[in-house]
Design a protein around this motif. Structure first.
Motif, PDB file in Angstrom:
ATOM      1  N   GLN A  57       0.840  -1.199   0.000  1.00  0.00           N
ATOM      2  CA  GLN A  57       0.000   0.000   0.000  1.00  0.00           C
ATOM      3  C   GLN A  57       0.876   1.251   0.000  1.00  0.00           C
ATOM      4  O   GLN A  57       0.594   2.210  -0.707  1.00  0.00           O
ATOM      5  CB  GLN A  57      -0.917  -0.007   1.220  1.00  0.00           C
ATOM      6  N   GLY A  94     -10.931   5.965  -3.620  1.00  0.00           N
ATOM      7  CA  GLY A  94      -9.682   6.504  -3.108  1.00  0.00           C
ATOM      8  C   GLY A  94      -9.760   6.934  -1.659  1.00  0.00           C
ATOM      9  O   GLY A  94      -8.934   7.725  -1.201  1.00  0.00           O
ATOM     10  N   SER A  95     -10.766   6.437  -0.944  1.00  0.00           N
ATOM     11  CA  SER A  95     -10.866   6.867   0.450  1.00  0.00           C
ATOM     12  C   SER A  95     -10.987   5.663   1.363  1.00  0.00           C
ATOM     13  O   SER A  95     -11.450   4.596   0.965  1.00  0.00           O
ATOM     14  CB  SER A  95     -12.080   7.770   0.631  1.00  0.00           C
ATOM     15  N   ARG A  96     -10.566   5.843   2.592  1.00  0.00           N
ATOM     16  CA  ARG A  96     -10.720   4.782   3.582  1.00  0.00           C
ATOM     17  C   ARG A  96     -11.786   5.232   4.564  1.00  0.00           C
ATOM     18  O   ARG A  96     -12.031   6.409   4.738  1.00  0.00           O
ATOM     19  CB  ARG A  96      -9.404   4.544   4.311  1.00  0.00           C
ATOM     20  N   GLN A 103      -5.837  -4.500   1.794  1.00  0.00           N
ATOM     21  CA  GLN A 103      -6.822  -5.575   1.978  1.00  0.00           C
ATOM     22  C   GLN A 103      -6.598  -6.720   0.993  1.00  0.00           C
ATOM     23  O   GLN A 103      -7.186  -7.789   1.158  1.00  0.00           O
ATOM     24  CB  GLN A 103      -8.241  -5.053   1.813  1.00  0.00           C
ATOM     25  N   GLN A 158     -11.277   1.669  -1.642  1.00  0.00           N
ATOM     26  CA  GLN A 158     -10.081   2.482  -1.840  1.00  0.00           C
ATOM     27  C   GLN A 158      -9.735   2.607  -3.313  1.00  0.00           C
ATOM     28  O   GLN A 158      -9.298   3.654  -3.777  1.00  0.00           O
ATOM     29  CB  GLN A 158      -8.913   1.879  -1.075  1.00  0.00           C
ATOM     30  N   GLU A 182     -16.749   1.055   5.894  1.00  0.00           N
ATOM     31  CA  GLU A 182     -16.118  -0.258   6.015  1.00  0.00           C
ATOM     32  C   GLU A 182     -16.868  -1.089   7.047  1.00  0.00           C
ATOM     33  O   GLU A 182     -17.151  -0.603   8.148  1.00  0.00           O
ATOM     34  CB  GLU A 182     -14.668  -0.081   6.479  1.00  0.00           C
ATOM     35  N   PRO A 212      -4.439  -1.229  -2.246  1.00  0.00           N
ATOM     36  CA  PRO A 212      -4.958  -1.309  -0.876  1.00  0.00           C
ATOM     37  C   PRO A 212      -4.500  -2.587  -0.189  1.00  0.00           C
ATOM     38  O   PRO A 212      -4.466  -3.653  -0.812  1.00  0.00           O
ATOM     39  CB  PRO A 212      -6.474  -1.301  -1.068  1.00  0.00           C
TER      40      PRO A 212
END
Lengths: 365, 304, 502
Positions: free
Chosen positions: A314, B114-116, A322, B110, B224, A320
């Motif tokens: 990452q 592009g965000s968490r 994950q 993501q 999430e 990512p």
């Protein structure tokens, strides 16, 4: 005879290998879809997990709580009961140990041992609550243990958000103050997190292998898992087995949490066991390992490596992290099918009598 | 506490009930034909996420709904293949699948946004809201049913339809029979495996509705692991209803209340504790349910 | 010729279940297929009914070759089967069970239960077999369940009905009802294949008889041309020897049960005031149609189930409602009635299966740690002594044949050398060699002065071994006979709830 042994050995080695390769292929496809070169990404991932000293140390440190919680899960699952509450048990164990370390006048090795014992005891008690509810009221262990994970996570977070919060510095982070130096596990160098706790974890897992395969408790719990009626008929009390395995599982989960606190973080941090997912990774490791502690150890290190590599990925490539979890779940799924495939092959070769189900005893409530 | 506030609490309860109700119906549809669906959670989460993604690209609530439901069904189908066709243990498939969906959604979130953490805004549209203007005469009733979506009402209708399906139709009769004695069904030419697979897919569709409402019913948002245990709460709701579709309405309303209390009580109690309420309620509820069942049994034995 | 099966062969691995079998059935006749357990009768019928496919051979119906992939195909071609294990849904009503798969519908999707009930009533009338359409199957006695099963097959509109061991679960009275039904069906123009190993029934109803042994067709003949003696000779292949039971001195009671009562969920007690005893050096048989409380009695005696009142004394220790372990410690061992449900764990190794209830003995365990070397020796010695065929002690239990698993269980329990043994259905569904072997071992144990309680639904087994016989009916001890005064007729009458005169 020899042929048979060879074939079994081959099967037991081949099926996880195939599952891992297939899972990596799935990961590669996912990465291709997001526009990353999977070969480069995997190279990056594996170098930065196993093949550089710093990352290898990180991997081993990460694997310790994973293997312990994995063995904790295996203890219960192989006895035919389902514990999904390792995460909550870790939270409680970790919090209690941290509280003892911070507020009690304890120092050095004995202090650490005392705190860990306290944490393990607390985790055991928490694990016994759903067990008792199942025993007494028939409340499904699956649901209660899982629900307690969420409840416990919120409640333990309260403590580090309010009464135990470290107000030093900007005070923004929801975490407790650090435990004192003499209570921490010994670190070999300042460069990485490698410390003695990892070896203790490995020793405990090996000990658990001995417990599973060579002791009365191991035998009784295995038989209970394979056929509860047979166990009852032979004089094994399946309810006693449930309490024993859940207690041991809770204690191991609590120990896993203490390893993380006294070896790595030195404090209790908000959601430290729910966001890291140690318990779930451990669960996957033990499922891949088929409840075998030694294999759980191996797969825990492997999965921990995937996680560490994923984090590095990452940072450098922007994939990512994950991706590591995706691969890990795919391995579990693929392995589960492969087991059955073998089983079917064996069965179809033999005389198979399909006996009609006697509905007096069968049926779903 | 004034009256309108109470109406607002009831309104929140309805909103929180819907996802649980749908998932509980999905759970009992599987239980009725002897399949244990542990992956409700994953089916809901997948639906929530895909609905939000579709919403992001199309800004059309209906298409989002369809996409979400399809995603729920797809996940359920995979689970069905593993669990029913390949006979993998339900707990193993279910747990692995829940985690897989959790990580895939986090990954794609993501990759796409592009965000968490959370996805919100982007001009995404919520589900169509219905306001019952004929209730205007009573502000209390009006507030109670204010701004509920069609899907919220659909939940109760589906429960009744499932009831009719189980106990009045031939196909429902076959489904129930598979749950009682699958071997007998097979020997009489009813393909029990196929019925089980369809039940699982159907439960995926229901969980899909649940997931979509969860993500788009109120604020249109994805976070999430946003289902946070609702699949398992629904499992508890279904087992408390003894897998009866109409009973599931009652038990889901109970859990809806617990979930809404966890939000409305935040003004009075520390939110860390209120957040734990629904989960503790679930544990408590299935325990009490166990007590009730066992005393019923005891009474039955004493009666003779 | 209505049905013809030609050169049917079916193998399961090394076992040849059917070896080039021929069968033919005429319209309106009853063909009996007889043979011992394991002769391949059931396999042949499963092939005809589409539950199994044959490796080679062909099936002709009205001269046309057919292939059945599932029972559905067989039913479509007019073949129905009344299976040994009833294929019924206990929580559904009789009518729902009978119309299952061909339900009357209204508005395309809805189940017309009213129409179903009236159709069932019409069917009952047509064949003279009466049943209440709205009765729940779970509330029916076994004989009635079988009637539902037969009506179900008739409802499917078949011409050929296969009966797989229909009398195995019935009381003698129900059996005569069944035989009457078979004749009526034949008169109504149905063709019947009757699989059984009870020769008296065969001689009563069959037109032709086909004898099988070990997967081979031995002979097909008309009933008039044969008799029971010839048939039994053909079935078994040699003259049956009856075992001599040695007379020995019987000692004090090793099992004493006083007024044992177990309540059920309904109004009736499952076990009602049971008082029995077993002495040293005695085999006591418990006869009865299965389902009359035998299973519960075994579970109460061995400590698995707790009972409401009464006393169980084993070897002078009161073990009433004690744990299984305490029961075993006081000198009770048990061969359970179902070898897979109670007796073994199929996925566990032979070692693990063999040491159950032995493993906490001194030479196998110390301080909670198992002694692998002694366990291995114990297991291998024991399995060798009892002639269990296995390749490795690490094999899984499910890799053994049924007879070998049963021998393992018997070996394990006899190796306890306990003064008292419960042997429940010790030889159910295994081959003659194994039956003979197990009977021998049980008698040896008795001759060495131990007491055995033999629970069996097979009357011949009870008569072959017992010194004394109790008969169970609806949870009570309905009769007691010494070996000398017991006859099949007397015991059979009590088994179905009758009373002896005088």
């Amino acid at each position: 005879m020899d042929e048979l042994k060879k074939k079994r050995l081959f099967d037991s080695a081949a099926s996880p290998l195939i599952a891992i390769l297939a899972a990596l292929a799935v990961g590669a496809i996912v990465m291709l879809l997001t526009g990353t070169n999977p070969l480069y990404a995997y190279k990056e991932m594996f170098t930065k997990s196993f093949f550089k000293p710093y990352y290898l140390a990180e991997t081993l440190v990460r694997s310790a709580p994973i293997m312990l919680s994995g063995v904790a899960a295996a203890t219960v699952w192989r006895a035919g009961y389902i514990n999904l509450g390792m995460q909550g048990q870790m939270c409680v164990g970790g919090l209690v140990a941290a509280v003892m370390a911070i507020y009690l006048p304890v120092h050095s090795l004995w202090g650490t041992a005392l705190c860990i014992l306290g944490g393990m005891a607390a985790a055991t008690l928490i694990a016994l609550i759903p067990t008792y509810l199942d025993y007494k009221f028939n409340a499904s262990l699956i649901i209660t243990t899982l629900m307690l994970n969420y409840a416990i996570n919120h409640i333990t977070n309260y403590f580090v958000a309010y009464p135990m919060r470290d107000t030093a510095g900007d005070g923004m982070a929801q975490q407790s103050v650090q435990i004192e130096q003499s209570l921490r596990f010994f670190r070999f160098s300042n460069k990485n997190a490698m410390n003695t706790s990892v070896f203790i974890a490995i020793l405990v897992v090996i000990l658990m292998y001995f417990v599973f395969t060579k002791t009365k408790f191991g035998y009784e719990s295995k038989i209970t898992g394979l056929n509860k009626n047979f166990a009852n008929y032979g004089g094994i009390k399946s309810m006693k087995t449930m309490f024993q395995t859940m207690a041991l599982s809770g204690a191991l989960s609590g120990f896993a949490a203490c390893i993380e606190i006294f070896g790595v973080r030195y404090r209790y941090v908000n959601s430290m066991f729910s966001s890291t997912g140690y318990a779930w990774t451990g669960l996957m490791a033990m499922l891949i390992a088929g409840y075998n502690p030694l294999l759980t150890l191996v797969y825990s290190i492997f999965l921990a490596g995937l996680n560490i590599g994923g984090t590095a990925l990452q940072r450098t490539v922007g994939v990512p992290m994950q991706i590591a979890d995706i691969i890990q779940c795919c391995i579990t799924l693929f392995i589960s099918v492969n087991f059955l495939y073998e089983f079917n092959k064996k069965r179809s070769g033999k005389c198979r009598k399909k006996v009609g189900k006697r509905w007096e005893t069968g049926g779903v409530a | 506490m004034n009256n309108l506030y109470l109406a607002a609490v009831i309104n929140t309860t309805f909103r929180y009930t819907t996802p649980v109700l749908f998932a509980a119906l999905g759970s009992l549809a599987c239980t009725k034909c002897a399949v244990f669906n542990v992956a409700l959670e994953g089916q809901m989460l997948a639906a929530s996420f895909v609905a939000i993604v579709a919403n992001y690209y199309t800004h059309n609530a209906f298409i989002s709904l369809l996409a979400g439901v399809a995603a729920g069904a797809f996940v359920a189908w995979i689970v069905a293949v593993f669990q029913i066709k390949w006979k993998v243990r339900d707990m193993v498939v279910g747990t692995a699948m829940n985690l897989l969906v959790q990580s895939v959604t986090a990954f794609l979130m993501q990759a796409i946004f592009g965000s968490r953490g959370t996805v919100q805004g982007f001009g995404m549209v919520p589900l169509t809201k219905i306001n019952l203007s004929f209730l205007k005469f009573s502000p209390f009733l009006y507030r109670m049913f204010e701004d509920l979506s069609t899907i919220d009402y659909l939940g109760y209708i589906v429960a009744v339809l499932i009831f009719i399906y189980f106990y009045k139709t031939v196909s429902g009769f076959h489904l129930l029979s598979v749950g009682i004695n699958a071997d007998a069904a097979d020997s009489l030419g009813i393909k029990s495996q196929r019925i089980q697979i369809w039940a699982m897919v159907f439960s995926g569709i229901l969980c899909g509705f649940g997931g979509v409402v969860h993500a788009m019913g109120n604020v249109t948002v994805f976070a999430e692991n946003m289902t946070s245990g609702r699949g398992f709460i629904a499992m508890g709701a279904a087992s408390m209803a003894q897998s009866h579709p109409l009973g599931a309405i009652a038990s889901s309303l109970f859990f809806g209340t617990a979930l809404s209390l966890s939000k409305t009580l935040q003004g009075y109690i520390n939110s860390y504790f209120t957040e734990a309420i629904p989960y503790l309620c679930t544990v408590l509820a299935i325990t009490i349910y166990g007590v009730v069942i066992s005393t019923q049994r005891r009474k039955a034995t004493i009666k003779m | 010729m209505l049905v013809e099966m030609k050169q049917i062969t079916k193998t399961y691995g090394p076992l040849v279940a059917n070896n080039k079998l021929d069968l033919s059935l005429n319209k309106g006749e009853i063909l009996a297929v007889v043979g011992e357990n394991g002769a391949g009768k059931s396999t042949l019928m499963k092939i005809l009914y589409g539950l199994e496919t044959c490796d080679s051979g062909e099936i002709l119906i009205d001269g046309k070759p057919v292939r059945f992939r599932s029972p559905h195909d067989a039913i479509a071609n007019g073949i129905g089967m009344v299976q040994q294990h009833f294929m019924l849904f206990p929580t559904f009503t009789a009518a729902e069970n009978i119309v299952y798969g061909h339900e009357p519908k209204k508005e395309l999707i809805f189940f017309d239960r009213k129409d179903a009930a009236s159709q069932v009533q019409a069917l009952c009338k047509q064949y003279g077999m009466y049943i209440q359409p709205d009765i729940k199957v779970a509330d029916c006695p076994v004989g009635l369940q079988q009637r539902i099963e037969i009506l179900k097959v008739l409802y499917q509109g078949v011409n050929i009905i296969i009966f797989d061991e229909p009398s195995a679960v019935l009381t003698p009275q129900e059996v005569s009802e069944l035989l009457k039904t078979l004749k009526e069906l034949k008169n109504a123009g149905k063709s019947i294949i009757l699989i059984t190993h009870k020769l008296s029934e065969v001689m009563e109803v069959a037109d032709r008889i086909m004898v099988m042994r070990l997967g081979q067709l031995i002979k097909t003949m008309k009933k008039e041309d044969t008799n029971i003696e010839e048939l039994s000779f053909l079935m078994v292949g040699h003259k049956l020897e009856t075992r001599e039971i040695q007379k020995i001195e019987q000692g004090d009671a090793v099992l004493q049960v006083e007024h044992l009562t177990l309540s059920g969920t309904g109004t009736k007690n499952i076990l009602d005031d049971i008082s029995i005893h077993v002495r040293h050096g005695e085999i006591v048989g418990i006869a009865g149609v299965s389902g009359n409380g035998q299973s519960e009695l075994i579970q109460c005696l061995t400590g698995i189930k707790k009972f409401d009142s009464g006393k169980v004394i084993i070897n002078n220790t009161d073990v009433s409602n004690r744990s299984v372990q305490e029961n075993r410690d006081s000198g009770c061992a048990c061969v359970p009635e179902d070898r897979y449900f109670w007796g073994t764990a199929s996925d566990a190794t032979l070692l693990e299966n063999s040491i159950m209830a032995h493993y906490h003995k001194k030479h196998m365990m110390r301080y909670g740690v198992l002694n692998r070397k002694n366990i291995k020796k114990f297991t291998n010695d024991m399995l060798a002594e009892f002639d269990v065929r296995y390749t490795s002690d690490k094999q899984a239990g499910k890799e053994l044949s049924g007879g070998n698993v049963q021998k393992l269980i018997v070996a394990r329990e006899i190796s306890q050398h306990s003064p008292f043994l419960v042997a429940a259905e010790p030889t159910r569904g295994i081959d003659i060699g194994a039956i003979d072997f197990i009977h021998g071992k049980l008698l040896d144990k008795r001759n060495s002065g131990d007491g055995i309680l033999l629970v069996s639904s097979e009357l011949s087994e009870i008569f072959a071994l017992s010194d004394r016989i109790y008969v169970m009916y609806e949870g009570r001890i309905a009769g007691e006979f010494s070996r000398a005064e017991a006859t099949r007729d007397k015991v059979g009458l009590i088994m179905m709830g009758g009373k002896l005169n005088g």
